[in-house]
Design an enzyme around this catalytic site. Structure first.
Site, PDB file in Angstrom:
ATOM      1  N   TYR A 125       0.806  -1.217   0.000  1.00  0.00           N
ATOM      2  CA  TYR A 125       0.000   0.000   0.000  1.00  0.00           C
ATOM      3  C   TYR A 125       0.843   1.274   0.000  1.00  0.00           C
ATOM      4  CZ  TYR A 125      -4.519  -2.245   0.565  1.00  0.00           C
ATOM      5  OH  TYR A 125      -5.663  -2.970   0.360  1.00  0.00           O
ATOM      6  N   LYS A 177       2.084 -14.997   3.177  1.00  0.00           N
ATOM      7  CA  LYS A 177       2.085 -15.701   1.890  1.00  0.00           C
ATOM      8  C   LYS A 177       3.541 -15.936   1.513  1.00  0.00           C
ATOM      9  CE  LYS A 177      -0.100 -17.225  -1.843  1.00  0.00           C
ATOM     10  NZ  LYS A 177      -1.101 -18.298  -1.859  1.00  0.00           N
ATOM     11  N   ASP A 212      -4.590 -17.511   1.987  1.00  0.00           N
ATOM     12  CA  ASP A 212      -5.734 -18.106   1.283  1.00  0.00           C
ATOM     13  C   ASP A 212      -6.407 -19.179   2.145  1.00  0.00           C
ATOM     14  OD1 ASP A 212      -3.194 -19.087   0.803  1.00  0.00           O
ATOM     15  OD2 ASP A 212      -3.645 -19.959  -1.135  1.00  0.00           O
ATOM     16  N   ASP A 236      -6.278  -5.693   5.364  1.00  0.00           N
ATOM     17  CA  ASP A 236      -7.399  -4.916   4.842  1.00  0.00           C
ATOM     18  C   ASP A 236      -8.534  -5.864   4.449  1.00  0.00           C
ATOM     19  OD1 ASP A 236      -8.874  -2.831   3.875  1.00  0.00           O
ATOM     20  OD2 ASP A 236      -7.667  -2.493   2.090  1.00  0.00           O
TER      21      ASP A 236
END
Ligand code: NAI
Length: 343
Positions: A125, A177, A212, A236
């Site tokens: 971001y 991840k 995930d 987020d």
């Protein structure tokens, strides 16, 4: 005599002033000792001071280091930059705390009680993005860079681990991840595991999960999680996902905690479609006020506020229209204040 706690109050746009009034009425009933400094921002800031984040508002927060904020309007596409993002950067609000607790049973899951801690300043971001032109297509290639630092990860993880202990959380799950983004999210995972081994081992259980798989498990059974700690983008998404598990954004509070200030708000926006009608649900902002009371160590008042909200919604069954009830904001506030007074 009680010492007053200086705090900045930003009613904000749309339904902001309506839900702020309701929240102030509840805080008054609790005799919460805040000494409010009322300031403007968002659309109101543009209209009255020509700036969505006027200097006087920034100066006030710099002085009080504590703020309760209504939603601020941000035009999509063009117009001015989000005042919320500017506040985050200005006061280095590196941690976003989003608790999700079932308040009204009978939804998909009862008894959900978990918290998402999101890193708020780094990751994907940071906005380092650009296009590369090929032949006559100016948007032939899009590139974005993410940056996570060891120091930024550590201060967020330290905040999260300390919060876990203070709030009596039993299990913390680091969401990452690192199987694909080995460096960008690997640094966060590595820093978290190292910090736990060195300083926090035995104080709570630590687990890790790939983002995930985490999303799937949350939807199947959120009760298996207690606290999720993660980087900016994943946080987020997951914080909105968990808000959905407990009835949507209308019931979700958020805290932005930083090195230089702490700002508390409802997660929803200014709801321009119902602004001025006196029918907004103030619950999310009231829950944000409870987080603010926790933050200044007025835990007993925070608990009383949460209990009074539970009782108003579930025992008295006084609810606003968005929750299927008939009460307007004023009637809901009156019922809540009488619960606080008699609780
Ligand atoms: P929104 O959250 O304002 O509204 C979405 C829907 O939920 C609307 O139908 C609204 O009536 C309803 N709703 C929201 N809060 C409610 C409440 N307390 N009681 C009853 N119903 C409620 O989202 P939207 O329409 O996308 O955004 C409107 C404006 O708010 C935009 O300018 C946006 O930038 C801003 N915004 C500001 C935020 C902040 O300051 N933290 C967060 C999200 C949006």
């Amino acid at each position: 005599m009680t010492t007053l706690i200086p705090a900045t109050l930003i009613p904000g746009d749309g339904i902001g002033p309506e839900i702020i009034d309701a929240t102030l009425a509840a805080l008054d009933a609790l005799k919460a000792p805040f000494d409010w400094d009322r300031q403007i921002a968002g659309l109101e800031g543009v209209e009255q001071a020509g700036d969505p984040l006027p200097q006087a508002t920034l100066d006030s927060i710099r002085r009080t280091r504590l703020a309760l904020k209504g939603p601020l309007e941000t035009p999509s596409g063009g117009g001015y930059r989000s005042s919320n993002v500017r506040l985050r950067e200005e006061f280095k609000l590196y941690a976003n705390l989003r608790p999700a607790r079932t308040i009204i049973p009978g939804g998909r899951f009862d008894n959900v009680d978990l918290v998402v801690v999101r890193e708020n300043l780094e990751g994907l971001y940071i906005g380092h993005e650009h296009y590369v032109q090929i032949d006559d297509d100016p948007h032939a290639v899009a590139m974005g860079t993410g940056i996570n630092t060891r120091a930024g990860s550590r201060r967020l993880l330290e905040f999260a681990f300390e919060h876990a202990i203070a709030a009596g959380r039993k299990k913390v799950t680091l969401v990452h991840k690192a199987n694909i983004m080995k460096a960008l999210t690997g640094i966060f995972l590595e820093t978290g595991l190292e910090l736990y081994e060195r300083k926090y081992k035995g104080k709570f259980e630590l687990d890790t999960i790939i983002v995930d798989a985490c999303a799937m498990k949350l939807v199947l059974n959120p009760l298996q999680f207690d606290m999720l700690v993660t980087t900016n983008l994943f946080g987020d998404i997951l914080s909105d996902l968990v808000a959905g598990l407990v009835g949507g954004l209308g019931m979700a509070p958020g805290a932005n905690i930083g090195a230089d200030a702490a700002i508390f708000e409802a997660v929803h926006g200014s709801a321009p479609d119902i602004a001025g009608k006196g029918i907004a649900n103030p619950t999310a902002l009231l829950l944000a006020a409870a987080l603010m009371l926790d933050h200044v160590k007025l835990t007993e008042k925070a608990t009383r506020l949460r209990q009074a909200l539970d009782a108003t919604l579930n025992i008295d069954k006084v609810r606003t229209g968005d929750l299927g009830g008939k009460a307007n904001t004023a009637a809901f506030t009156k019922a809540l204040v009488s619960r606080i007074a008699n609780g």
